[in-house]
Design a protein around this motif. Structure first.
Motif, PDB file in Angstrom:
ATOM      1  N   PRO A 110       0.795  -1.239   0.000  1.00 15.76           N
ATOM      2  CA  PRO A 110       0.000   0.000   0.000  1.00 15.76           C
ATOM      3  C   PRO A 110       0.824   1.284   0.000  1.00 15.76           C
ATOM      4  O   PRO A 110       0.358   2.312  -0.484  1.00 15.76           O
ATOM      5  CB  PRO A 110      -0.829  -0.123   1.279  1.00 15.76           C
ATOM      6  N   PHE A 111       2.059   1.250   0.531  1.00 14.11           N
ATOM      7  CA  PHE A 111       2.838   2.479   0.644  1.00 14.11           C
ATOM      8  C   PHE A 111       4.203   2.416  -0.030  1.00 14.11           C
ATOM      9  O   PHE A 111       4.906   3.420  -0.081  1.00 14.11           O
ATOM     10  CB  PHE A 111       3.044   2.841   2.129  1.00 14.11           C
ATOM     11  N   TYR A 346      -4.955   8.372   1.346  1.00 12.03           N
ATOM     12  CA  TYR A 346      -4.007   7.376   1.843  1.00 12.03           C
ATOM     13  C   TYR A 346      -4.168   7.140   3.345  1.00 12.03           C
ATOM     14  O   TYR A 346      -3.755   6.107   3.859  1.00 12.03           O
ATOM     15  CB  TYR A 346      -2.574   7.818   1.550  1.00 12.03           C
ATOM     16  N   PHE A 347      -4.759   8.105   4.051  1.00  6.54           N
ATOM     17  CA  PHE A 347      -4.846   8.015   5.506  1.00  6.54           C
ATOM     18  C   PHE A 347      -6.255   7.681   5.991  1.00  6.54           C
ATOM     19  O   PHE A 347      -6.516   7.669   7.186  1.00  6.54           O
ATOM     20  CB  PHE A 347      -4.348   9.329   6.117  1.00  6.54           C
ATOM     21  N   SER A 362       3.422   7.597  -7.140  1.00 10.02           N
ATOM     22  CA  SER A 362       3.890   8.916  -7.581  1.00 10.02           C
ATOM     23  C   SER A 362       3.313  10.037  -6.733  1.00 10.02           C
ATOM     24  O   SER A 362       4.012  10.999  -6.395  1.00 10.02           O
ATOM     25  CB  SER A 362       3.519   9.137  -9.052  1.00 10.02           C
ATOM     26  N   LEU A 363       2.030   9.938  -6.381  1.00 10.42           N
ATOM     27  CA  LEU A 363       1.405  10.976  -5.559  1.00 10.42           C
ATOM     28  C   LEU A 363       1.887  10.886  -4.118  1.00 10.42           C
ATOM     29  O   LEU A 363       2.267  11.896  -3.516  1.00 10.42           O
ATOM     30  CB  LEU A 363      -0.116  10.843  -5.613  1.00 10.42           C
ATOM     31  N   TYR A 364       1.894   9.684  -3.573  1.00 14.29           N
ATOM     32  CA  TYR A 364       2.272   9.501  -2.171  1.00 14.29           C
ATOM     33  C   TYR A 364       3.714   9.946  -1.922  1.00 14.29           C
ATOM     34  O   TYR A 364       4.009  10.631  -0.941  1.00 14.29           O
ATOM     35  CB  TYR A 364       2.094   8.034  -1.781  1.00 14.29           C
ATOM     36  N   ASP A 482       7.283  -2.347   5.377  1.00 14.73           N
ATOM     37  CA  ASP A 482       7.909  -3.644   5.125  1.00 14.73           C
ATOM     38  C   ASP A 482       9.394  -3.667   5.482  1.00 14.73           C
ATOM     39  O   ASP A 482      10.103  -4.588   5.099  1.00 14.73           O
ATOM     40  CB  ASP A 482       7.765  -3.989   3.636  1.00 14.73           C
ATOM     41  N   LEU A 483       9.881  -2.632   6.178  1.00 11.99           N
ATOM     42  CA  LEU A 483      11.323  -2.539   6.382  1.00 11.99           C
ATOM     43  C   LEU A 483      11.838  -3.665   7.269  1.00 11.99           C
ATOM     44  O   LEU A 483      11.361  -3.872   8.386  1.00 11.99           O
ATOM     45  CB  LEU A 483      11.691  -1.190   6.993  1.00 11.99           C
ATOM     46  N   LEU A 484      12.821  -4.357   6.753  1.00 13.91           N
ATOM     47  CA  LEU A 484      13.434  -5.476   7.453  1.00 13.91           C
ATOM     48  C   LEU A 484      14.870  -5.100   7.783  1.00 13.91           C
ATOM     49  O   LEU A 484      15.635  -4.701   6.908  1.00 13.91           O
ATOM     50  CB  LEU A 484      13.410  -6.712   6.548  1.00 13.91           C
TER      51      LEU A 484
END
Length: 610
Positions: A110-111, A346-347, A362-364, A482-484
């Motif tokens: 999603p992000f 988005y929120f 592109s927008l986010y 998703d940061l690992l």
């Protein structure tokens, strides 16, 4: 009867031979993607695509698909929602339209777009044997140094009119360090004998540029200025990149011819990859010498009739506010309202990325580009209050890019200053400087100018220190998504699974300020333990160099082997020390950039975590 039997045997033989030639096996890419029966993608067919998301951390996944139609000179993209199969596998349907030359598919959340490394470009076939026009370009780029040449000759045999394959070949050879000047010169001589078309001149221009022979450039540029019209070559991925960049770099050499060539590309190839690159690179928006503003806006509007992508809409907003105000005040206001409304989705909508079809986010990711249009709208409309409130609403939502957040606060300060509300301007310049210190000097320059005007240039350092007590960093929620984090001992950790306060310290072993940070932090170790604060130590230095440092055992931390991921998450530069204090709900409650002269009051900082 005997003849019928022979005929039946012949049919069975031919059928089995045909079946043998047709490869319907699954296509595997690493261990993260399977396209069922997709060893060759054939036009008109649908394929089940299965993504393996192990080591990623999202409950929703999507597939971005870009279809390239090289013969038509166009492309289009879409976002496909994936269905969950089990805890790590997600699947979706990939449809291949007629006339598709190749596809680019990538995995998204999603992000975040995960195109590096979860993406692939694949050639498309008309039937089980024959590739579509341009498909061999991708087959060549996907191949090895031992096999690439066969795809070059296959394209020359099937589609001799597709001259772009020469540039694709040279690009591959250059990337693999096997390019030879003599070989290119030989091919250029062969190309010169083919015909005298504009496409041939493009190939010759690029080829001669690679071997740094500019003797014929002037003549070829003038020829292209007169003759270049529609050409499928303008949609080739490699050609559009190399040729357009070459034109922009050499603009001053023959500005009249190159300006006309750019105009011809835009006029006759409006939906090509070349025109898309001209729009998104800023050439149409920023440089009226290269492309007339009237042509630029008509080109963007024409594109938007086909594809209302946010990347194009953001560029339109920039063009309207820089070249067409005050005449564009109404359409600019409408566009700002649309971009703001869609961004805020988005929120409130967990499927906003998919529902908006915000390709590559592109927008986010690009919302920072809207600050200048909002500012200029305020100036030309004299409606400062609406614009300031709009910027405040947006800046509160920005949850990832700290530099963008700082630029929003800077814009708010600038509008307050234009309204002569200098106390408010000072506040927002100060806050902006907290985010942009060591990145951008303007907030600090504006801040000190107003302080000097207010206090007569006396004791500016004192007033700056006083501001530090009055204003703190606005709370900013970080979407870890998703940061690992990967550690030197081979273990991994998903940050969003860490439901406790976090301290991120960016440091270097050769930084005296960093040493002071650790020494003062060691004095409050009991507070760290009581509040269960987890410490992440991030350095760009070699992991082996870091392993023996006392700070790791003392603060119960591990050596991180993918530090760039964290640096990119917070959008920070390389200057150290930097300390980010994040509460258990993933809000940044403080940012320390450099070691302050008065030291660090850890007790006060940690109290903000409560």
């Amino acid at each position: 009867m005997y003849l019928k039997f022979l005929l039946l045997l012949l049919i069975l033989f031919l059928g089995s031979s045909c079946t043998k030639d047709m490869d319907f096996s699954d296509y595997h890419i690493g261990d993260w993607l399977v396209i069922k029966k997709g060893s060759r993608l054939i036009q008109g067919n649908n394929y089940e695509v299965i993504w393996k998301t192990q080591n990623l951390n999202s409950n929703k996944y999507y597939m971005e698909v870009i279809y390239y139609f090289d013969r038509e000179g166009s492309f289009r993209d879409t976002i496909i929602k994936l269905e969950k199969v089990d805890s790590i596998h997600f699947r979706g349907k990939l449809s291949i339209p007629k006339k598709t030359s190749w596809v680019h598919i990538s995995l998204s959340t999603p992000f975040t777009n995960l195109s590096c490394p979860y993406s692939v470009r694949l050639p498309v076939y008309i039937d089980s044997r024959k590739p579509e026009y341009g498909a061999n370009s991708i087959a060549l780029l996907n191949s090895t140094k031992e096999e690439y040449i066969k795809f070059f000759y296959d394209e020359r045999r099937l589609y001799p009119e597709n001259y772009s394959i020469f540039i694709v070949r040279w690009a591959f050879e250059e990337q693999n360090n096997i390019i030879k000047k003599d070989s290119i010169m030989k091919q250029l001589k062969e190309i010169a004998l083919l015909n005298n078309s504009p496409e041939i001149d493009i190939i010759k221009l690029v080829g001669n540029s690679i071997i740094m022979n500019y003797s014929e450039h002037g003549e070829m540029l003038k020829n292209l200025a007169m003759k270049l019209k529609f050409s499928p070559i303008m949609n080739n991925w490699e050609v559009s990149g190399l040729f357009v960049k070459m034109l922009i770099r050499n603009f001053e050499r023959d500005s009249a011819s190159i300006s006309k060539i750019l105009e011809n590309i835009i006029k006759y190839n409006p939906y090509s990859h070349s025109v898309h690159s001209l729009i998104t690179s800023g050439t149409l928006v920023d440089d009226p010498k290269k492309v007339r503003p009237s042509l630029a806006i008509s080109t963007i509007n024409r594109w938007l009739q086909k594809d209302s992508s946010y990347e194009i809409l953001l560029n339109k907003a920039s063009l309207l506010c820089t070249k067409f105000l005050p005449d564009s005040i109404v359409p600019l206001k409408f566009l700002i309202q649309k971009l703001t409304k869609d961004y805020l989705r988005y929120f409130s909508d967990e499927d906003a990325y998919y529902n908006l079809q915000d390709n590559f986010h592109s927008l986010y990711n690009g919302i920072g580009l809207i600050t200048e249009p909002i500012k200029r709208y305020a100036i030309f409309s004299n409606d400062y209050e609406t614009s300031i409130n709009l910027l405040k609403e947006l800046v509160e939502k920005i949850d990832k890019n700290l530099i963008s957040k700082g630029l929003f606060y800077l814009s708010i300060g600038e509008l307050y200053e234009r309204k002569n509300e200098n106390d408010s301007a000072i506040k927002y310049y100060f806050v902006s400087n907290l985010f942009l210190k060591n990145v951008f000097d303007l907030p600090y320059q504006n801040l000190t100018k107003l302080l000097e005007n207010k206090y007569g240039g006396k004791n500016i350092a004192f007033y700056l220190k006083n501001l530090n007590k009055r204003f703190s960093l606005p709370q900013t929620r970080i979407s870890f998504n998703d940061l690992l984090i990967e550690y030197s001992d081979g273990t991994k950790e998903v940050i969003s699974d860490v439901h406790q306060p976090k301290l991120f310290i960016f440091f270097s072993t050769e930084c005296s300020g960093c040493e002071k940070v650790f020494n003062t932090l060691a004095k409050v170790k009991s507070i760290i333990e009581n509040k269960k604060i987890k410490i992440f130590l991030i350095s760009l230095e070699n992991a082996d160099k870091l392993k023996g440092l006392w700070i790791y055992s003392y603060f119960n931390a591990k050596v991180i082997t993918n530090p760039r991921s964290l640096q990119n998450l917070f959008n920070l530069d390389n200057a150290v020390p930097k300390v980010l204090i994040v509460n258990s709900k993933n809000y940044i409650v403080n940012l320390i950039d450099g070691y302050p002269g008065e030291g660090i009051n850890w007790n006060r900082i940690f109290a903000s975590l409560d």
